[in-house]
Design an enzyme around this catalytic site. Structure first.
Site, PDB file in Angstrom:
ATOM      1  N   ARG A  48       3.129  -0.358  -7.161  1.00  0.00           N
ATOM      2  CA  ARG A  48       3.614   0.306  -5.945  1.00  0.00           C
ATOM      3  C   ARG A  48       2.443   0.733  -5.068  1.00  0.00           C
ATOM      4  NH1 ARG A  48       3.051   4.893  -2.929  1.00  0.00           N
ATOM      5  NH2 ARG A  48       2.877   6.105  -4.859  1.00  0.00           N
ATOM      6  N   ASP A  49       1.653   1.659  -5.549  1.00  0.00           N
ATOM      7  CA  ASP A  49       0.581   2.243  -4.738  1.00  0.00           C
ATOM      8  C   ASP A  49      -0.533   1.244  -4.456  1.00  0.00           C
ATOM      9  OD1 ASP A  49      -0.960   4.066  -3.387  1.00  0.00           O
ATOM     10  OD2 ASP A  49      -1.016   5.548  -4.961  1.00  0.00           O
ATOM     11  N   HIS A  51      -7.524  10.219  -6.261  1.00  0.00           N
ATOM     12  CA  HIS A  51      -8.205   9.095  -5.626  1.00  0.00           C
ATOM     13  C   HIS A  51      -9.708   9.297  -5.822  1.00  0.00           C
ATOM     14  CE1 HIS A  51      -4.873   7.325  -3.006  1.00  0.00           C
ATOM     15  NE2 HIS A  51      -4.300   8.264  -3.741  1.00  0.00           N
ATOM     16  N   CYS A  87      -3.150   5.499   0.618  1.00  0.00           N
ATOM     17  CA  CYS A  87      -1.999   5.773   1.483  1.00  0.00           C
ATOM     18  C   CYS A  87      -2.186   5.084   2.841  1.00  0.00           C
ATOM     19  CB  CYS A  87      -1.833   7.280   1.677  1.00  0.00           C
ATOM     20  SG  CYS A  87      -0.522   7.718   2.840  1.00  0.00           S
ATOM     21  N   ASN A 114      -7.178   4.569  -5.785  1.00  0.00           N
ATOM     22  CA  ASN A 114      -6.883   5.559  -6.812  1.00  0.00           C
ATOM     23  C   ASN A 114      -7.936   5.506  -7.921  1.00  0.00           C
ATOM     24  OD1 ASN A 114      -3.828   6.377  -6.202  1.00  0.00           O
ATOM     25  ND2 ASN A 114      -4.038   4.183  -5.876  1.00  0.00           N
TER      26      ASN A 114
END
Length: 312
Positions: free
Chosen positions: A13-14, A207, A238, A247
């Protein structure tokens, strides 16, 4: 065996949401399946958001339908609203993540709503999920600082946690959205929240934007946290926050914790193999360190020029 630490990976996802190139559905499924065999406790597999907002995750339903689920793994998706919750319910997720920013400005940039409007909308999510077995976790973005407003007060973060608890979440995740946290700040905030909400499951999401990611993990450990999110290969960030680079790298976190004697439940060799495959899929260098240098326990043959000395 040392204390048990639970590792959650968010690459699907991220990590994939801001990749410059489209990651084919079958490749997303491949990475999730590889992660499912490593021993991580949770995998954030996708996000049920508008395809217009995050086009890289427009195949969320197809991804969830295609993965091989490991019953020992909790499969999670980010959900912004009641419509997303309906899609998550249909996809048979184990858990969903709601997200609100402690900072008003970032929340408006991220979801086009005020913080109060976000929490009001979460009630509809719980209505959709009523009677289901899907767990709900509340994430607090910009918990350690906002790229638009700067310092975010402890009171702002605690207020978000209190609102989530009132809704009935299973746990709360603190997100260091643009890598502004420092170890002392982490320990102070975690201790303050744990004191007020001693029964709350707390997860930390850091992060490594300014190189303090692993140090912040250690600060979280010192404050009693046992759940940490990471991103395979160190991908992510983001799309609505300037400077939000990757991250903390899952395999680097696991390597550090295992070197320190903690029990992560993760097969590091399998995790490193998944990271190498990820690098092939995205087609660019990854920020992770251990996949490049090898584990600190790896040994190498001595240089050939000193062999005659060693043989005497």
């Amino acid at each position: 065996m040392g204390q048990r630490i639970f590792i959650h990976d968010v690459v699907a996802r991220d990590g994939f949401q801001i990749e410059p190139s489209w990651i084919p559905t079958e490749r997303k499924i491949e990475i999730i399946d590889l992660l499912s065999a490593t021993g991580v406790a949770k995998i954030e597999a996708t996000s049920f958001v508008s395809p217009k907002a995050v086009p890289n995750l427009r195949d969320a339903a197809e991804v969830m339908a295609g993965i091989r689920r490991n019953p020992a793994v909790t499969y999670v998706a980010l959900v912004p609203n009641a419509r997303g919750a309906e899609r998550a319910l249909a996809a048979k997720l184990d858990e969903i993540v709601l997200v609100v920013s402690a900072s008003e400005t970032h929340n408006r940039a991220n979801v086009r709503r005020s913080v109060a409007e976000s929490f009001a909308g979460f009630g509809g999510v719980f209505e959709v999920l009523r009677g289901s077995r899907i767990g709900v976790v509340g994430a607090v973005a910009t918990a350690f600082g906002c790229p638009f407003e700067g310092v975010v007060s402890e009171a702002q973060v605690v207020d978000c946690v209190a609102r989530y608890v009132d809704l009935g979440v299973r746990g709360v995740t603190f997100g260091d959205t643009t890598g502004m946290a420092n170890p002392r700040q982490v320990e102070q905030l975690v201790c303050a929240v744990a004191k007020r909400f001693p029964d709350l499951d707390l997860t930390l999401h850091f992060h490594n934007t300014r190189g303090m990611g692993l140090a912040n993990v250690l600060a979280g450990l010192a404050a009693g946290v046992v759940r940490f999110e990471g991103c395979l290969g160190g991908l992510g960030g983001c799309p609505f926050a300037p400077g939000a680079t990757g991250n903390v790298c899952t395999e680097d976190v696991v390597h550090m914790l295992q070197c320190m004697g903690y029990d992560t439940g993760v097969d590091l060799d399998r995790l490193l193999a998944a990271s190498r495959r990820l690098g092939e899929i995205v087609g660019h260098e990854l920020p992770g360190q251990v996949v490049k240098a090898g584990k600190s326990s790896d040994v190498h043959p001595p240089p050939k020029e000193i062999e005659p000395t060693l043989s005497r």
